[in-house]
Enzyme design. Structure first.
Site, PDB file in Angstrom:
ATOM      1  N   CYS A  78      66.528  85.182  68.928  1.00 54.18           N
ATOM      2  CA  CYS A  78      65.618  85.204  70.163  1.00 54.18           C
ATOM      3  C   CYS A  78      64.485  84.175  70.040  1.00 54.18           C
ATOM      4  O   CYS A  78      65.010  83.180  70.149  1.00 54.18           O
ATOM      5  CB  CYS A  78      65.270  86.764  70.328  1.00 54.18           C
ATOM      6  SG  CYS A  78      64.543  86.937  71.974  1.00 54.18           S
ATOM      7  N   GLU A  97      71.567  92.036  65.909  1.00 55.58           N
ATOM      8  CA  GLU A  97      71.354  93.505  65.222  1.00 55.58           C
ATOM      9  C   GLU A  97      71.491  94.563  66.265  1.00 55.58           C
ATOM     10  O   GLU A  97      71.417  96.061  65.975  1.00 55.58           O
ATOM     11  CB  GLU A  97      69.886  93.516  64.725  1.00 55.58           C
ATOM     12  CG  GLU A  97      68.526  93.406  65.682  1.00 55.58           C
ATOM     13  CD  GLU A  97      68.277  92.246  66.249  1.00 55.58           C
ATOM     14  OE1 GLU A  97      69.155  91.297  66.274  1.00 55.58           O
ATOM     15  OE2 GLU A  97      67.262  92.208  67.077  1.00 55.58           O
ATOM     16  N   HIS A 116      70.595  89.331  70.279  1.00 54.30           N
ATOM     17  CA  HIS A 116      70.139  90.214  69.279  1.00 54.30           C
ATOM     18  C   HIS A 116      71.454  90.798  68.497  1.00 54.30           C
ATOM     19  O   HIS A 116      71.834  91.628  68.843  1.00 54.30           O
ATOM     20  CB  HIS A 116      69.222  91.227  69.745  1.00 54.30           C
ATOM     21  CG  HIS A 116      68.098  90.890  70.188  1.00 54.30           C
ATOM     22  ND1 HIS A 116      66.970  90.551  69.355  1.00 54.30           N
ATOM     23  CD2 HIS A 116      67.631  90.449  71.424  1.00 54.30           C
ATOM     24  CE1 HIS A 116      66.034  90.220  70.148  1.00 54.30           C
ATOM     25  NE2 HIS A 116      66.193  90.006  71.283  1.00 54.30           N
TER      26      HIS A 116
END
Lengths: 223, 258
Positions: free
Chosen positions: A82, A205, A203
């Site tokens: 990001c 994750e 992202h």
């Protein structure tokens, strides 16, 4: 076993990044740290980040982590996420605290622009389905077209979807720095790669199986 | 090809259990939130939203443990709302593993709180929940913001309020029609469309989903970026996969998982 540092300078929630790494690499040592010596001794470095880039750059600078981060970015497997991707470019047209555009690290040639400032065509950001502007932030699951073969893409299908949330996007100047592109009205660099650096706007994750696979690839990445 | 419309199952959590009631009465147990969240993740949910409706302050921390546990095993975005009043509430939820925090009543009584929270944690972390009811029908329909589970009028115009919240830094709006919530009659499409066409930030349509065509209509007619539903998923009427398949068949772009 490999050691991974998730760089912490007080900008945003890093727990989910660390949790995801622990999930894919239970044997790796994963730590969130704002200590320059930890960054220097780690095998792999992750630079995450959310929020406004002005504050992000300032915090990176004020905490004296910038030299350690730059060293890592030139020497060992380095993953930007990001704002951790955006900050690698030359500047962002997101306003800083002084109202000017923000100068960033400049490791890659190109700018970070607001979605509405990328194209001079006012129709570019109009959603044909509604006749209104595409919602900003760009929030949700979008596709990444892989523009190079890369160990980080191993086991991930071309055009796989990842979770994005951002209002500014990277416009790379050099095609050779681009590892993936995404379209949201306009096209932008959703993945950047050069030597030991891989950086993504999305992202991993928070991107379920494909995101976890990317993180696993980072743990195993030999440069 | 492009951004997928999102399907978001919502879990109302009370004292650590998922519950579902019709317009906040006739509450039924719908399971353990960690198990339910894992099931929706497997089915391909694009995000999961928890709405904490715990009444007693003694049990306020249960939701934190739920979020912590879910965030350790489910790697998709998590939103938590309910009882968020001060910056420290937001911080605690984010630290527990939430990606976004929903602000509802506190925004109505103190709009500056939305500004502070988005300045502090970034707009991407702040969802403003708007509960609206139609107050005028006819050629110039109007909707107002209601609080207390839809019982108390505030006099605030829903469209102006949505715009103000976007200006104050909300990253997203969760729009619930209190006329439709729990009815299974479908979204208030006129309200949804009016709000979606007023603000530039993403809008999640909520309240009233009873079948999969309602989800389709929320996007195609309501212009919503995402659709939220609870009971149709909780009691096994439909899976998230089936919902996505129906949307895809209707020509809507969705994320299809293996």
């Amino acid at each position: 076993m490999t050691s991974i540092i998730v760089v912490d300078f007080g900008m945003g929630n890093l727990r989910s990044v660390a949790k995801a790494f622990e999930h894919v690499a239970p044997k790796a040592t994963v730590r969130i740290s704002g200590d320059a010596s930890d960054i220097r001794s780690a095998d792999r470095v992750v630079l995450p980040g959310q929020g406004a880039i002005g504050g992000y750059v300032k915090a990176l600078h004020d905490t004296d982590l910038e030299p350690a981060v730059l060293e890592a970015a030139s020497s060992k497997p380095f993953l930007g996420i990001c704002l951790g991707q955006q900050v690698l470019y030359e500047s962002s047209d997101e306003h800083g605290e002084d109202g000017d555009s923000v100068k960033t690290l400049g490791l890659f040639k190109g700018q970070v622009k607001h979605f509405t400032h990328v194209s001079s065509d006012p129709q570019a950001m109009i959603d044909p389905l509604t006749g209104h502007q595409y919602s900003i932030p760009h929030m949700g699951w979008n596709q990444v077209k892989q523009t190079v073969d890369h160990p980080m893409w191993q086991g991930i299908a071309d055009m796989a979807r990842f979770y994005f949330v951002h209002s500014y996007c990277v416009q790379s100047e050099l095609d050779e720095d681009v590892a993936g592109v995404t379209k949201y009205g306009v096209e932008f660099t959703s993945a950047t790669a050069r030597d030991n650096i891989f950086a993504v706007q999305f992202h991993p994750e928070k991107s379920q199986h494909d995101g976890l696979k990317l993180l696993e690839n980072f743990v195993n990445w030999k440069i | 090809m492009g951004l997928a419309k999102r399907i978001i199952p919502c879990l109302d959590v009370r004292d650590g259990r998922v519950v579902k009631g019709v317009q906040f009465v006739d509450i039924r147990d719908a399971g353990d939130p960690v198990e339910v969240a894992a099931r929706y993740d497997e089915q391909g949910a694009d995000e999961i939203t928890f709405l904490d409706i715990t009444a007693s302050s003694d049990n306020r921390d249960t939701i934190l443990h739920v979020v912590e546990e879910v965030a350790s095993t489910v790697f998709i975005p998590l939103t938590v709302g309910g009882g968020i009043r001060v910056l420290d509430d937001v911080r605690r939820m984010l630290n527990a593993g939430a990606d976004k925090v929903g602000i509802n009543t506190a925004a109505v009584f103190n709009p500056e709180f939305v500004k502070e929270a988005s300045d502090h944690f970034g707009s991407q972390a702040i969802v403003v929940s708007i509960d609206a009811r139609q107050v005028e029908t006819g050629d110039n329909p109007r909707w107002e913001i209601f609080t207390h589970g839809g019982r108390k009028a505030t006099g605030l115009d829903a469209l102006q309020w949505a715009k103000k919240m976007a200006d104050y830094g909300a990253g997203e709006i969760l729009l619930t029609s209190m006329d439709r919530d729990g009815t299974r009659d479908g979204f208030d499409l006129a309200l949804t469309r009016a709000v979606c066409d007023t603000v530039d930030i993403p809008v999640i349509a909520s309240g009233g989903v009873g079948n999969l065509d309602h989800l389709v209509a929320g996007v195609s007619e309501g212009h919503a970026d995402a659709v939220l539903a609870a009971s149709i998923f909780h009691f096994g009427d439909y899976t998230v996969q089936q919902a996505k398949q129906r949307m895809q068949d209707a020509g809507i772009e969705v994320r299809i998982t293996e």
